[in-house]
Each structure stands twice: as structure tokens, then as C-alpha cells.
Design a protein around this motif. Structure first.
Motif, PDB file in Angstrom:
ATOM      1  N   ARG A  53       0.516  -0.934  -0.032  1.00 50.25           N
ATOM      2  CA  ARG A  53       0.697   0.241  -0.471  1.00 50.25           C
ATOM      3  C   ARG A  53       0.873   1.301   0.260  1.00 50.25           C
ATOM      4  NH1 ARG A  53      -5.250   1.650   1.348  1.00 50.25           N
ATOM      5  NH2 ARG A  53      -5.025   3.455   2.051  1.00 50.25           N
ATOM      6  N   ASP A  54       2.379   1.263   0.577  1.00 47.01           N
ATOM      7  CA  ASP A  54       2.942   2.257   0.795  1.00 47.01           C
ATOM      8  C   ASP A  54       3.450   2.318  -0.648  1.00 47.01           C
ATOM      9  OD1 ASP A  54       1.435   3.040   3.607  1.00 47.01           O
ATOM     10  OD2 ASP A  54       4.340   1.498   4.077  1.00 47.01           O
ATOM     11  N   VAL A  55       3.941   1.954  -1.325  1.00 51.15           N
ATOM     12  CA  VAL A  55       4.575   1.569  -2.323  1.00 51.15           C
ATOM     13  C   VAL A  55       3.374   2.039  -3.353  1.00 51.15           C
ATOM     14  CG1 VAL A  55       4.801  -0.381  -4.778  1.00 51.15           C
ATOM     15  CG2 VAL A  55       6.729  -0.593  -2.309  1.00 51.15           C
ATOM     16  N   ILE A  56       2.261   1.701  -3.666  1.00 55.05           N
ATOM     17  CA  ILE A  56       1.316   2.157  -4.364  1.00 55.05           C
ATOM     18  C   ILE A  56       1.371   3.732  -4.221  1.00 55.05           C
ATOM     19  CG2 ILE A  56      -1.250   1.804  -4.847  1.00 55.05           C
ATOM     20  CD1 ILE A  56      -0.557  -0.831  -4.799  1.00 55.05           C
ATOM     21  N   LEU A  57       0.724   4.352  -2.915  1.00 55.28           N
ATOM     22  CA  LEU A  57       0.933   4.971  -2.701  1.00 55.28           C
ATOM     23  C   LEU A  57       1.503   6.304  -2.824  1.00 55.28           C
ATOM     24  CD1 LEU A  57      -1.547   5.141   0.739  1.00 55.28           C
ATOM     25  CD2 LEU A  57      -2.504   5.821  -1.373  1.00 55.28           C
ATOM     26  N   THR A  95      -5.537  -3.568  -2.258  1.00 53.50           N
ATOM     27  CA  THR A  95      -4.721  -3.165  -0.946  1.00 53.50           C
ATOM     28  C   THR A  95      -4.444  -1.397  -1.161  1.00 53.50           C
ATOM     29  OG1 THR A  95      -3.323  -4.933  -0.951  1.00 53.50           O
ATOM     30  CG2 THR A  95      -2.575  -3.056  -0.077  1.00 53.50           C
ATOM     31  N   ALA A  96      -4.825  -1.415  -2.151  1.00 54.96           N
ATOM     32  CA  ALA A  96      -5.316   0.155  -2.198  1.00 54.96           C
ATOM     33  C   ALA A  96      -6.310   1.451  -1.832  1.00 54.96           C
ATOM     34  CB  ALA A  96      -4.664   0.950  -3.711  1.00 54.96           C
ATOM     35  N   LEU A  97      -7.154   0.577  -2.611  1.00 53.66           N
ATOM     36  CA  LEU A  97      -8.638   0.553  -1.815  1.00 53.66           C
ATOM     37  C   LEU A  97      -8.902  -0.409  -0.096  1.00 53.66           C
ATOM     38  CD1 LEU A  97     -10.056  -0.010  -5.098  1.00 53.66           C
ATOM     39  CD2 LEU A  97      -9.351   2.115  -4.492  1.00 53.66           C
ATOM     40  N   GLY A  98      -7.860  -0.612   0.538  1.00 56.98           N
ATOM     41  CA  GLY A  98      -8.624  -1.094   1.637  1.00 56.98           C
ATOM     42  C   GLY A  98      -9.633  -1.898   1.117  1.00 56.98           C
ATOM     43  N   ILE A  99      -9.960  -2.750   0.840  1.00 58.28           N
ATOM     44  CA  ILE A  99     -10.640  -4.601   0.747  1.00 58.28           C
ATOM     45  C   ILE A  99     -10.229  -5.344   0.950  1.00 58.28           C
ATOM     46  CG2 ILE A  99     -12.056  -5.431  -1.232  1.00 58.28           C
ATOM     47  CD1 ILE A  99     -12.377  -3.267  -3.347  1.00 58.28           C
ATOM     48  N   PRO A 100     -10.846  -5.993   1.262  1.00 58.26           N
ATOM     49  CA  PRO A 100      -9.564  -7.229   2.030  1.00 58.26           C
ATOM     50  C   PRO A 100     -10.124  -8.451   0.774  1.00 58.26           C
ATOM     51  CG  PRO A 100     -12.280  -7.293   2.794  1.00 58.26           C
ATOM     52  CD  PRO A 100     -11.664  -5.795   1.824  1.00 58.26           C
ATOM     53  N   LEU A 101      -8.566  -8.849   0.431  1.00 63.43           N
ATOM     54  CA  LEU A 101      -8.487  -9.913  -0.627  1.00 63.43           C
ATOM     55  C   LEU A 101      -7.672 -10.956   0.070  1.00 63.43           C
ATOM     56  CD1 LEU A 101      -9.099 -10.688  -3.636  1.00 63.43           C
ATOM     57  CD2 LEU A 101      -7.405  -9.689  -3.957  1.00 63.43           C
ATOM     58  N   GLU A 102      -7.780 -12.173   0.044  1.00 65.03           N
ATOM     59  CA  GLU A 102      -7.494 -13.142   0.996  1.00 65.03           C
ATOM     60  C   GLU A 102      -6.553 -14.243   0.472  1.00 65.03           C
ATOM     61  OE1 GLU A 102      -7.843 -17.810   3.654  1.00 65.03           O
ATOM     62  OE2 GLU A 102      -9.206 -16.216   4.322  1.00 65.03           O
ATOM     63  N   SER A 103      -7.122 -14.375  -1.783  1.00 61.53           N
ATOM     64  CA  SER A 103      -7.123 -14.592  -2.709  1.00 61.53           C
ATOM     65  C   SER A 103      -7.376 -14.540  -3.892  1.00 61.53           C
ATOM     66  CB  SER A 103      -6.509 -16.568  -2.498  1.00 61.53           C
ATOM     67  OG  SER A 103      -8.017 -17.108  -2.567  1.00 61.53           O
ATOM     68  N   VAL A 104      -5.951 -14.440  -5.022  1.00 59.91           N
ATOM     69  CA  VAL A 104      -7.166 -14.002  -6.136  1.00 59.91           C
ATOM     70  C   VAL A 104      -6.791 -15.018  -6.873  1.00 59.91           C
ATOM     71  CG1 VAL A 104      -5.154 -12.037  -6.366  1.00 59.91           C
ATOM     72  CG2 VAL A 104      -7.454 -12.464  -8.251  1.00 59.91           C
TER      73      VAL A 104
END
Length: 171
Positions: free
Chosen positions: A4-8, A84-93
């Protein structure tokens, strides 16, 4: 540094410095035997070949399979980055794709059949506790910003020059 820090940080830098926005990627490839090629991408080596039914030795995936792999992994990366950037929980893709290719185009059997895929279809599987509406919005964002999806969906200029060398004549 967290994703998230890298993206921002990258978004902030690109907003402030448009001259930092252009990235060049490259690949160098050489056919080594039959239809088998060795490709160098940064510090990585990749063997590319065709299956026996297409005249190869099956030493690696073929180019159209690599297109599918590029799209699948780009979707996964883009889902992870935006979740990650939007704060949406994502366990797997994970992504499963298949491309339909009419071999009559590649083998010059029928002129009006394209040489590449006529269709690519697949499924993105997300494991998340987020509401369905949030995940639908995430899909919209990903589909709008996935580089490989964009490359496949929109025409782009491709300029491939031919350079030739004269081979030595056998004695």
C-alpha cells in the motif's frame, strides 16, 4: 515497504513528476534449436517452444500460452494492488483463462482466419470478506487499469524492423 505504501508513494510521485511515468520493458530472444527459443527478460531466462503436434519438442510453453499467462498474472497483480490501495480485504486471487485459436490462420490454410486468438475467456476467483458490490467495483477498476488487458483489447502501434546478415556459404 508495504505494498500500500509503495502504491501511494508511486501515485504521489507520478502526479508530481510526469517525466517519471514512462517505463521501458524489453525482452531478448534467440531461437536455439528447431522451434525452441531462449528468452532473456531482465535477469530471468525462459524457454519457449511448441508442443509436438505443432512441430516443437515441448521444452516450454508456447507464445500464445505466454500471452494467457501474462494476462492471468497481470489480472492477479492488479487485483492485489487495487484491493490493497482501496482497503478491500482480499485473501486470495486466482485466474483461469483459455484462448481459442484457429490453426488455419497460423498455417496459412485460410486467408480470412486470423493467426491469433479469436477469443479469450476465463474466470477470476477472489476469496474475500468484502461485500459483492465492493468486489464488483474492484473488478471495474482492475479492468480499467490492467496493462495486459489494455494491450490485448486496444490496437497499438507495433513496429518490427527486419535486419539481415549474410550467412557464410558452405565450402
Amino acid at each position: 515497504m508495504a505494498l500500500r505504501d509503495v502504491i501511494l508513494a508511486t501515485q504521489a510521485d507520478l502526479r508530481a513528476n510526469a517525466d517519471h511515468a514512462i517505463a521501458t520493458f524489453s525482452a531478448d530472444s534467440r531461437q536455439v534449436e528447431g522451434l525452441r527459443s531462449e528468452t532473456k527478460i531482465r535477469q530471468f531466462s525462459l524457454t519457449v517452444d511448441e508442443p509436438p503436434m505443432l512441430g516443437g519438442t515441448d521444452a516450454g510453453p508456447n507464445p500464445v500460452e505466454l500471452v494467457l499467462a501474462a494476462l492471468a498474472t497481470c489480472q492477479e497483480i492488479t487485483y492485489r494492488a487495487y484491493a490493497t490501495a482501496l482497503g478491500i480485504p482480499l485473501e486470495s486471487v486466482s485466474v483461469r483463462l483459455e484462448g481459442l485459436l484457429d490453426l488455419r490462420g497460423f498455417f496459412a490454410v485460410k486467408d480470412d482466419v486470423r493467426a491469433g486468438f479469436s477469443e479469450v475467456r476465463g474466470v477470476v476467483n477472489l476469496k474475500s470478506s468484502a461485500p459483492a458490490a465492493e468486489l464488483a467495483k474492484l473488478k471495474e477498476v482492475v479492468d480499467a487499469h490492467c496493462p495486459v488487458l489494455d494491450i490485448l483489447r486496444a490496437p497499438l502501434p507495433v513496429d518490427i524492423q527486419l535486419e539481415t546478415e549474410r550467412a557464410l556459404q558452405p565450402a
